[in-house]
Scaffold this active site. Structure first.
Site, PDB file in Angstrom:
ATOM      1  N   ARG A  58       0.848  -1.210   0.000  1.00 50.75           N
ATOM      2  CA  ARG A  58       0.000   0.000   0.000  1.00 50.75           C
ATOM      3  C   ARG A  58       0.883   1.259   0.000  1.00 50.75           C
ATOM      4  O   ARG A  58       0.626   2.218  -0.691  1.00 50.75           O
ATOM      5  CB  ARG A  58      -0.904   0.050   1.245  1.00 50.75           C
ATOM      6  CG  ARG A  58      -1.712  -1.177   1.576  1.00 50.75           C
ATOM      7  CD  ARG A  58      -3.049  -1.186   0.886  1.00 50.75           C
ATOM      8  NE  ARG A  58      -2.932  -1.568  -0.512  1.00 50.75           N
ATOM      9  CZ  ARG A  58      -2.688  -2.805  -0.939  1.00 50.75           C
ATOM     10  NH1 ARG A  58      -2.491  -3.797  -0.092  1.00 50.75           N
ATOM     11  NH2 ARG A  58      -2.623  -3.082  -2.222  1.00 50.75           N
ATOM     12  N   HIS A 106      -7.816   6.683  11.146  1.00 51.78           N
ATOM     13  CA  HIS A 106      -7.378   5.282  11.093  1.00 51.78           C
ATOM     14  C   HIS A 106      -5.869   5.132  10.918  1.00 51.78           C
ATOM     15  O   HIS A 106      -5.406   4.081  10.493  1.00 51.78           O
ATOM     16  CB  HIS A 106      -8.129   4.546   9.968  1.00 51.78           C
ATOM     17  CG  HIS A 106      -9.597   4.409  10.237  1.00 51.78           C
ATOM     18  ND1 HIS A 106     -10.535   4.165   9.259  1.00 51.78           N
ATOM     19  CD2 HIS A 106     -10.295   4.490  11.400  1.00 51.78           C
ATOM     20  CE1 HIS A 106     -11.738   4.106   9.805  1.00 51.78           C
ATOM     21  NE2 HIS A 106     -11.618   4.307  11.098  1.00 51.78           N
ATOM     22  N   THR A 173     -17.298   7.659   1.248  1.00 51.15           N
ATOM     23  CA  THR A 173     -17.239   6.613   2.283  1.00 51.15           C
ATOM     24  C   THR A 173     -18.557   5.854   2.302  1.00 51.15           C
ATOM     25  O   THR A 173     -19.627   6.457   2.202  1.00 51.15           O
ATOM     26  CB  THR A 173     -16.919   7.189   3.682  1.00 51.15           C
ATOM     27  OG1 THR A 173     -17.114   6.148   4.659  1.00 51.15           O
ATOM     28  CG2 THR A 173     -17.751   8.394   4.050  1.00 51.15           C
ATOM     29  N   SER A 174     -18.457   4.531   2.437  1.00 48.02           N
ATOM     30  CA  SER A 174     -19.678   3.717   2.463  1.00 48.02           C
ATOM     31  C   SER A 174     -20.379   3.815   3.817  1.00 48.02           C
ATOM     32  O   SER A 174     -21.465   3.285   3.989  1.00 48.02           O
ATOM     33  CB  SER A 174     -19.327   2.255   2.175  1.00 48.02           C
ATOM     34  OG  SER A 174     -18.472   1.758   3.185  1.00 48.02           O
TER      35      SER A 174
HETATM   36  P1  OAD Z   1     -15.336   1.848   1.329  1.00 51.17           P
HETATM   37  O1  OAD Z   1     -14.578   1.051   0.346  1.00 51.17           O
HETATM   38  O2  OAD Z   1     -16.157   1.119   2.337  1.00 51.17           O
HETATM   39  O3  OAD Z   1     -16.307   2.864   0.582  1.00 51.17           O
HETATM   40  C1  OAD Z   1     -15.838   3.618  -0.505  1.00 51.17           C
HETATM   41  C2  OAD Z   1     -16.926   4.552  -0.965  1.00 51.17           C
HETATM   42  O4  OAD Z   1     -16.349   5.340  -1.995  1.00 51.17           O
HETATM   43  C3  OAD Z   1     -18.168   3.880  -1.534  1.00 51.17           C
HETATM   44  O5  OAD Z   1     -19.334   4.487  -0.984  1.00 51.17           O
HETATM   45  C4  OAD Z   1     -18.060   4.149  -3.047  1.00 51.17           C
HETATM   46  O6  OAD Z   1     -19.331   4.297  -3.673  1.00 51.17           O
HETATM   47  C5  OAD Z   1     -17.307   5.462  -3.039  1.00 51.17           C
HETATM   48  N1  OAD Z   1     -16.564   5.775  -4.275  1.00 51.17           N
HETATM   49  C6  OAD Z   1     -16.010   4.956  -5.205  1.00 51.17           C
HETATM   50  N2  OAD Z   1     -15.414   5.661  -6.175  1.00 51.17           N
HETATM   51  C7  OAD Z   1     -15.577   6.973  -5.864  1.00 51.17           C
HETATM   52  C8  OAD Z   1     -15.183   8.217  -6.478  1.00 51.17           C
HETATM   53  N3  OAD Z   1     -14.476   8.254  -7.599  1.00 51.17           N
HETATM   54  N4  OAD Z   1     -15.547   9.351  -5.852  1.00 51.17           N
HETATM   55  C9  OAD Z   1     -16.259   9.344  -4.700  1.00 51.17           C
HETATM   56  N5  OAD Z   1     -16.654   8.224  -4.083  1.00 51.17           N
HETATM   57  C10 OAD Z   1     -16.311   7.044  -4.662  1.00 51.17           C
HETATM   58  O7  OAD Z   1     -14.279   2.815   2.046  1.00 51.17           O
HETATM   59  P2  OAD Z   1     -14.399   3.615   3.427  1.00 51.17           P
HETATM   60  O8  OAD Z   1     -15.811   3.969   3.704  1.00 51.17           O
HETATM   61  O9  OAD Z   1     -13.386   4.687   3.392  1.00 51.17           O
HETATM   62  O10 OAD Z   1     -10.330   1.060   7.645  1.00 51.17           O
HETATM   63  O11 OAD Z   1     -13.927   2.506   4.444  1.00 51.17           O
HETATM   64  C11 OAD Z   1     -13.853   2.810   5.809  1.00 51.17           C
HETATM   65  C12 OAD Z   1     -12.752   2.024   6.466  1.00 51.17           C
HETATM   66  O12 OAD Z   1     -12.897   0.639   6.171  1.00 51.17           O
HETATM   67  C13 OAD Z   1     -11.371   2.344   5.937  1.00 51.17           C
HETATM   68  O13 OAD Z   1     -10.800   3.477   6.572  1.00 51.17           O
HETATM   69  C14 OAD Z   1     -10.587   1.119   6.239  1.00 51.17           C
HETATM   70  C15 OAD Z   1     -11.610   0.097   5.792  1.00 51.17           C
HETATM   71  O14 OAD Z   1     -11.523  -1.157   6.326  1.00 51.17           O
HETATM   72  C16 OAD Z   1      -9.239   0.425   8.110  1.00 51.17           C
HETATM   73  O15 OAD Z   1      -8.458  -0.162   7.395  1.00 51.17           O
HETATM   74  C17 OAD Z   1      -9.069   0.535   9.578  1.00 51.17           C
END
Ligand code: OAD
Length: 232
Positions: A58, A106, A173-174
């Site tokens: 990463r 995180h 973020t999801s």
């Molecule tokens: P996710 O992978 O769960 O969600 C990503 C979000 O980004 C989704 O809602 C997609 O629809 C959206 N997405 C995709 N492409 C995009 C774009 N070009 N522009 C805007 N949005 C887009 O990621 P997170 O919610 O960040 O934690 O995940 C939260 C945590 O889970 C992370 O910090 C990580 C992970 O496990 C740890 O590793 C501790």
């Protein structure tokens, strides 16, 4: 007059257009890796090599990518607003774009810390952390990442910042991972809340939210331009 405070909660989606995989989209990191094998304290105990390699990969990738229009739009917003970014991302793309107030919930990929004393945090030189790399007290270093099952030490600060927002923006973020997903509950009632995401974000717990169903690059720029036309 003091500037209005905009608080922005970002997730993996804001870095997607830079070429960094999200976690839960199809083909995302958690499709390719088992969380329990790379992102938990138990994984570290069981197979340190695999965990080190996962974060080395990463980190190596992070040196190959650049901030995108979404990160830069948030920098532009600082012209008129007091912008505080709370990011779930472990990349440094907000900082590299030039945002001045960034809180990492995180952890940070480019930092490592002692396994014996969590206060001993170091900037890693280059992308590679090795087994046998130690802190000044002689203990093994580990990635400076909050793993699943570990406390999130920055949450009280993030909650405090969220509770004083005049405008709240959620990008990419999801909202699957708590406590980060619960930060919006600290926002004062009546505060405008926006979600920028091309996907379907579960936001039933967020009142009166305005959805901008676009990628971070275009969606953030549009909202920023709209906000800059108003009185900061
Ligand atoms: P996710 O992978 O769960 O969600 C990503 C979000 O980004 C989704 O809602 C997609 O629809 C959206 N997405 C995709 N492409 C995009 C774009 N070009 N522009 C805007 N949005 C887009 O990621 P997170 O919610 O960040 O934690 O995940 C939260 C945590 O889970 C992370 O910090 C990580 C992970 O496990 C740890 O590793 C501790």
């Amino acid at each position: 007059m003091s500037k209005k405070k905009v608080v922005v909660l970002t997730g993996a989606g804001i870095s997607a257009e830079s070429g960094i995989s999200t976690f839960r989209d199809s083909g995302g990191l958690w499709d390719r890796y088992d969380i329990s094998e790379v992102a938990t304290p138990e994984a570290w105990e069981r197979n340190m090599d695999l965990v080190i390699d996962f974060y080395n990969q990463r980190r190596k990738q992070l040196y190959e990518v650049e901030p995108n229009a979404g990160h830069y739009a948030l920098v532009k917003l600082e012209e008129k607003y007091d912008v505080h970014i709370i990011t779930q991302n472990v990349d440094d793309l907000h900082e590299r774009a030039g945002s001045s107030k960034v809180l990492h919930l995180h952890g940070e990929l480019k930092k490592v810390r002692s396994t014996a004393d969590e206060n001993l945090v170091y900037e890693l030189k280059g992308w590679e952390m090795k087994k046998g790399d130690t802190c000044e007290k002689g203990s093994q270093l580990r990635p400076h990442i909050v793993w699943f099952g570990e406390p999130v030490p920055m949450i009280p600060n993030a909650a405090e910042i969220s509770s004083t927002a005049d405008i709240y923006i959620i990008i990419g973020t999801s909202l699957n991972v708590y406590p980060a997903a619960g930060l919006v509950n600290y926002v004062k009632p009546g505060t405008p809340i926006y979600i920028i995401d091309p996907g379907d974000v579960f936001a039933a717990h967020i009142p009166d939210v305005r959805f901008i169903k676009e990628k971070a690059g275009t969606g953030t720029l549009k909202l920023v331009e709209e906000l800059l036309k108003k009185d900061g």
